[in-house]
Motif scaffolding. Structure first.
Motif, PDB file in Angstrom:
ATOM      1  N   GLY A 167       0.838  -1.182   0.000  1.00  0.00           N
ATOM      2  CA  GLY A 167       0.000   0.000   0.000  1.00  0.00           C
ATOM      3  C   GLY A 167       0.872   1.230   0.000  1.00  0.00           C
ATOM      4  O   GLY A 167       1.985   1.214   0.558  1.00  0.00           O
ATOM      5  N   LYS A 196      -0.953   5.719  -8.824  1.00  0.00           N
ATOM      6  CA  LYS A 196      -1.356   4.305  -8.786  1.00  0.00           C
ATOM      7  C   LYS A 196      -1.250   3.662 -10.166  1.00  0.00           C
ATOM      8  O   LYS A 196      -0.740   2.539 -10.316  1.00  0.00           O
ATOM      9  CB  LYS A 196      -2.788   4.186  -8.257  1.00  0.00           C
ATOM     10  CG  LYS A 196      -3.297   2.746  -8.148  1.00  0.00           C
ATOM     11  CD  LYS A 196      -4.667   2.700  -7.504  1.00  0.00           C
ATOM     12  CE  LYS A 196      -5.273   1.306  -7.522  1.00  0.00           C
ATOM     13  NZ  LYS A 196      -4.432   0.289  -6.879  1.00  0.00           N
ATOM     14  N   ASP A 203      -2.657  -0.599  -3.265  1.00  0.00           N
ATOM     15  CA  ASP A 203      -3.629   0.316  -2.669  1.00  0.00           C
ATOM     16  C   ASP A 203      -2.948   1.671  -2.482  1.00  0.00           C
ATOM     17  O   ASP A 203      -1.825   1.735  -1.954  1.00  0.00           O
ATOM     18  CB  ASP A 203      -4.106  -0.225  -1.315  1.00  0.00           C
ATOM     19  CG  ASP A 203      -5.201   0.632  -0.702  1.00  0.00           C
ATOM     20  OD1 ASP A 203      -6.355   0.505  -1.140  1.00  0.00           O
ATOM     21  OD2 ASP A 203      -4.900   1.432   0.201  1.00  0.00           O
ATOM     22  N   GLN A 232      -4.109  -0.266   5.339  1.00  0.00           N
ATOM     23  CA  GLN A 232      -3.305  -0.783   4.235  1.00  0.00           C
ATOM     24  C   GLN A 232      -2.509  -2.015   4.658  1.00  0.00           C
ATOM     25  O   GLN A 232      -2.303  -2.930   3.861  1.00  0.00           O
ATOM     26  CB  GLN A 232      -2.370   0.320   3.716  1.00  0.00           C
ATOM     27  CG  GLN A 232      -3.112   1.412   2.944  1.00  0.00           C
ATOM     28  CD  GLN A 232      -2.183   2.445   2.345  1.00  0.00           C
ATOM     29  OE1 GLN A 232      -1.256   2.910   3.000  1.00  0.00           O
ATOM     30  NE2 GLN A 232      -2.436   2.817   1.104  1.00  0.00           N
ATOM     31  N   THR A 236      -2.806  -5.543   2.644  1.00  0.00           N
ATOM     32  CA  THR A 236      -1.657  -6.120   1.931  1.00  0.00           C
ATOM     33  C   THR A 236      -0.851  -7.123   2.749  1.00  0.00           C
ATOM     34  O   THR A 236      -0.093  -7.924   2.187  1.00  0.00           O
ATOM     35  CB  THR A 236      -0.696  -5.000   1.482  1.00  0.00           C
ATOM     36  OG1 THR A 236      -0.123  -4.383   2.655  1.00  0.00           O
ATOM     37  CG2 THR A 236      -1.422  -3.950   0.664  1.00  0.00           C
ATOM     38  N   ALA A 240       3.090  -0.319   4.973  1.00  0.00           N
ATOM     39  CA  ALA A 240       2.764   0.659   3.927  1.00  0.00           C
ATOM     40  C   ALA A 240       3.978   1.539   3.612  1.00  0.00           C
ATOM     41  O   ALA A 240       4.801   1.835   4.481  1.00  0.00           O
ATOM     42  CB  ALA A 240       1.605   1.542   4.386  1.00  0.00           C
TER      43      ALA A 240
END
Length: 298
Positions: A167, A196, A203, A232, A236, A240
């Motif tokens: 993320g 992104k 994310d 996040q 994941t 992050a």
């Protein structure tokens, strides 16, 4: 006849050599310590605008020696036909952008704090014989998205991982009022979308800590940032990646944000937008757009 044509050609060349560049540029930024200011100066030096470029700071130790009116006077003395003012700010929705609007001669009434900041540095409006053209700040600039993407990729690669596993949390300074917060977020959301798309992070989230806001407002921004980082991690299963959307390296990137996210499952390096060559390209684009607008509006 040939002699006459030759003389005309030589005269034209001589006049061309003596003609100054028509557009001068002032890159104006918040200002900070010498390290913070060095990033702005480096980008201003890299920008190929086709004319002379001056730097001005609104606050900090460099403000009194780079006053806006002095920058204008220097460009006036060089005979430019217009001066483009490029605010090196994340958003056009801020008190500092209002200061720059005021300095550019627009009909702006500054609040007491913003007026005091200018007064303390001896910065004031100036009567220029040259038209002043103010550009927007970074706002939703694609060049800013490119810098954030590069910062995030370098950080995740430094972890020996790939973006698809992680993320990405983009954290900014932010404004005080709810209305300005909405405007900042409205500009930064498409920037986050571009990051992104370019990087492939699993994310990507965005939040502003609203650093100058009242204590309770800032605390809520920090809490929200921490919650998004935790989310996040749940999404994941990995820490992050946290990247700041800040102009240059200073107190916020070095000290405040690390404290804000301390104890969260995150990886943070604090590299701001400057220095990055894309920011020089952004200055060039702002000048080009302002010059085109000035010509077509005649």
């Amino acid at each position: 006849m040939l002699r006459t044509l030759s003389l005309l050609a030589l005269t034209a060349l001589s006049l061309g050599a003596q003609s100054p560049a028509t557009t001068g540029t002032i890159v104006i930024a918040h200002g900070g310590d010498s390290t913070w200011n060095a990033g702005v100066r480096a980008i201003a030096a890299q920008a190929q605008t086709g004319g002379p470029v001056e730097v001005s700071f609104l606050m900090g130790p460099g403000a009194a020696t780079t006053r806006f009116q002095d920058a204008v006077a220097k460009l006036d003395a060089k005979g430019v036909s217009r001066i483009v003012i490029v605010p090196m700010l994340v958003s056009s929705h801020s008190g500092h952008y209002e200061q720059i609007r005021y300095l550019a001669g627009q009909d702006v009434r500054l609040d007491e704090t913003m007026e005091h900041h200018l007064h303390m540095a001896g910065i004031e409006r100036t009567a220029s014989r040259t038209p002043l053209v103010l550009t927007p700040a970074l706002d939703n600039a694609h060049e800013m998205a490119r810098v954030l993407a590069d910062r995030a990729l370098a950080l995740v690669q430094g972890q020996g991982d790939v973006p698809a596993n992680r993320g990405l949390m983009i954290v900014g300074h932010g404004p005080n009022s709810a209305e300005d917060y909405a405007a900042w977020m409205g500009n930064l959301r498409p920037v986050a979308d571009s990051v992104k798309a370019w990087t492939g992070f699993r994310d990507v989230r965005l939040e502003l800590v609203r650093d100058d806001a009242p204590v309770a407002v800032r605390a809520e921004g920090v809490t929200r940032t921490r919650e998004l980082i935790e989310m996040q991690r749940l999404i994941t299963g990995r820490d992050a990646i946290v990247v700041p959307v800040l102009v240059s390296k200073g107190l916020v990137s070095r000290d405040k944000l690390p404290r804000d996210i301390a104890g969260t499952p995150s990886v943070y390096a604090g590299e701001p937008l400057l220095p990055h060559s894309a920011m020089a390209r952004w200055v060039e684009r702002r000048v080009r757009e302002a010059t085109t607008t000035a010509v077509t509006s005649r």
